[in-house]
Motif scaffolding. Sequence first.
Motif, mmCIF file in Angstrom:
data_model
loop_
_atom_site.group_PDB
_atom_site.id
_atom_site.type_symbol
_atom_site.label_atom_id
_atom_site.label_comp_id
_atom_site.label_asym_id
_atom_site.label_seq_id
_atom_site.Cartn_x
_atom_site.Cartn_y
_atom_site.Cartn_z
ATOM 1 N N SER A 4 0.823 -1.213 0.000
ATOM 2 C CA SER A 4 0.000 0.000 0.000
ATOM 3 C C SER A 4 0.859 1.266 0.000
ATOM 4 O O SER A 4 0.491 2.276 -0.612
ATOM 5 C CB SER A 4 -0.935 -0.001 1.213
ATOM 6 N N ASN A 20 0.984 4.198 -2.877
ATOM 7 C CA ASN A 20 0.879 5.622 -2.583
ATOM 8 C C ASN A 20 2.026 6.397 -3.214
ATOM 9 O O ASN A 20 1.840 7.502 -3.734
ATOM 10 C CB ASN A 20 0.860 5.839 -1.067
ATOM 11 N N TYR A 57 1.358 6.697 -6.824
ATOM 12 C CA TYR A 57 0.312 7.693 -7.061
ATOM 13 C C TYR A 57 0.888 9.107 -7.035
ATOM 14 O O TYR A 57 0.614 9.924 -7.929
ATOM 15 C CB TYR A 57 -0.791 7.555 -6.020
ATOM 16 N N SER A 97 -10.429 7.184 -10.362
ATOM 17 C CA SER A 97 -10.900 5.938 -9.753
ATOM 18 C C SER A 97 -9.736 5.141 -9.164
ATOM 19 O O SER A 97 -8.563 5.458 -9.363
ATOM 20 C CB SER A 97 -11.635 5.086 -10.789
ATOM 21 N N THR A 98 -10.086 4.107 -8.423
ATOM 22 C CA THR A 98 -9.117 3.216 -7.785
ATOM 23 C C THR A 98 -9.477 1.778 -8.130
ATOM 24 O O THR A 98 -10.650 1.424 -8.177
ATOM 25 C CB THR A 98 -9.137 3.400 -6.258
ATOM 26 N N PHE A 99 -8.465 0.948 -8.406
ATOM 27 C CA PHE A 99 -8.714 -0.463 -8.657
ATOM 28 C C PHE A 99 -7.791 -1.299 -7.772
ATOM 29 O O PHE A 99 -6.777 -0.803 -7.260
ATOM 30 C CB PHE A 99 -8.505 -0.808 -10.136
ATOM 31 N N ASN A 100 -8.146 -2.545 -7.591
ATOM 32 C CA ASN A 100 -7.434 -3.408 -6.654
ATOM 33 C C ASN A 100 -6.516 -4.368 -7.400
ATOM 34 O O ASN A 100 -6.922 -5.013 -8.362
ATOM 35 C CB ASN A 100 -8.438 -4.183 -5.800
ATOM 36 N N VAL A 136 -4.118 -4.549 -3.000
ATOM 37 C CA VAL A 136 -3.600 -3.183 -2.854
ATOM 38 C C VAL A 136 -4.394 -2.260 -3.772
ATOM 39 O O VAL A 136 -4.585 -2.562 -4.960
ATOM 40 C CB VAL A 136 -2.096 -3.120 -3.211
ATOM 41 N N ASN A 137 -4.867 -1.157 -3.245
ATOM 42 C CA ASN A 137 -5.606 -0.177 -4.042
ATOM 43 C C ASN A 137 -4.645 0.721 -4.813
ATOM 44 O O ASN A 137 -3.749 1.341 -4.226
ATOM 45 C CB ASN A 137 -6.499 0.675 -3.142
ATOM 46 N N VAL A 138 -4.841 0.776 -6.121
ATOM 47 C CA VAL A 138 -3.969 1.556 -7.000
ATOM 48 C C VAL A 138 -4.811 2.595 -7.722
ATOM 49 O O VAL A 138 -5.896 2.287 -8.230
ATOM 50 C CB VAL A 138 -3.256 0.648 -8.024
ATOM 51 N N LYS A 139 -4.318 3.820 -7.784
ATOM 52 C CA LYS A 139 -5.032 4.901 -8.467
ATOM 53 C C LYS A 139 -4.900 4.754 -9.982
ATOM 54 O O LYS A 139 -3.858 4.361 -10.505
ATOM 55 C CB LYS A 139 -4.468 6.257 -8.034
#
Length: 358
Positions: free
Chosen positions: A65, A69, A72, A194-197, A201-204
């Motif tokens: 994560s 970040n 991002y 938006s964000t995808f997984n 892990v959430n990625v922008k």
Amino acid sequence: MSMTQQATPAVDTPPAPGQKQSDGRTRQRPLALRLLARPEVGVFLGAVAVLVFFLFTAPPVRDGSSMANILYQSSTIGIMALPVALLMIGGEFDLSAGVAVITSALTASMLSYQLTLNVWVGVIVALLVSLAIGAFNGWLLVKTGLPSFLVTLGTFLILQGVNLAVTKLVTENVATDDISDMDGFAQAQKLFASTFNVGGVNVKITVVWWLVFAALATWVLLRTKYGNWIFAAGGNKHSARAVGVPVTFTKISLFMLVGFGAWFVGMHQLFSFNTVQSGEGVGQELIYIAAAVIGGCLLTGGYGSAIGPVFGAFMFGMVQQGIVYAGWNPDWFKAFLGVMLLGAVLINLWVQRTATRR
């Protein structure tokens, strides 16, 4: 050489099996020097060094994560650093890029909210405004012959004042109104913020757009006639004109590409936070230019790549977030930034001399 020797025809002897023909310059220069002559190699090594440094000094960086970040933060810089880098290769730079991002976001937000329109109307109008600002910068540059520093400094001051004054006039505040409940917001947010997984892990989405734009810019520079025009216009515009390069079109279009980048990043900010602060953006233009310089672009033009600024932006994101994860005073970021910039300039100078060595 005697006249007899000059009249004797040269006999081409084919190389023996397993041997390759090469000139003396290529044979005398080691592979390492030829690789370092590539504008992106030095910053790639620097990015790896910075990453390894923070992996050891800031253990949270090792978490997925945290890396997401960092990517991002890098992408929001890198998307703008790409057109800024192309402009610098073309021999110019844009000091209004930072505030132009905010101008784009303010235009889309206020137009949609105040006129109660679908947000996509504001998005499209903001794109036209951003392209018009870039076209104006390029047109004024080629028509007057003024340095791009002066032209875009004037645009920077105009946009900074307009952003603040118009926002206060229209909204009676320094920020725009929240547009999250308006028609079209959800679709626009999906495209820009938006964000995808990935593996939990959430990625922008900006990370994906950043890499797509980098691949496209690299293809344009290396595989198209327009890419040759960019290098030629930045190297020597008079010689470029003499061989048929449309220098005026090239420079104006490069400024418009910066406008497109400002629009895209502005839309991301708007649909990420639903509102925009009119005084933001000042100083960001230096970050974009620094990322391009660290990525191997020369202020004199005619040299650079699109991949280099990708690593340059990654170094920015890595240092900016790495300092936080390491628990250090974030004020050190500016010091790190200055060290990276000076180091990149010195390395670029050495690489340029190495690349032109005979």
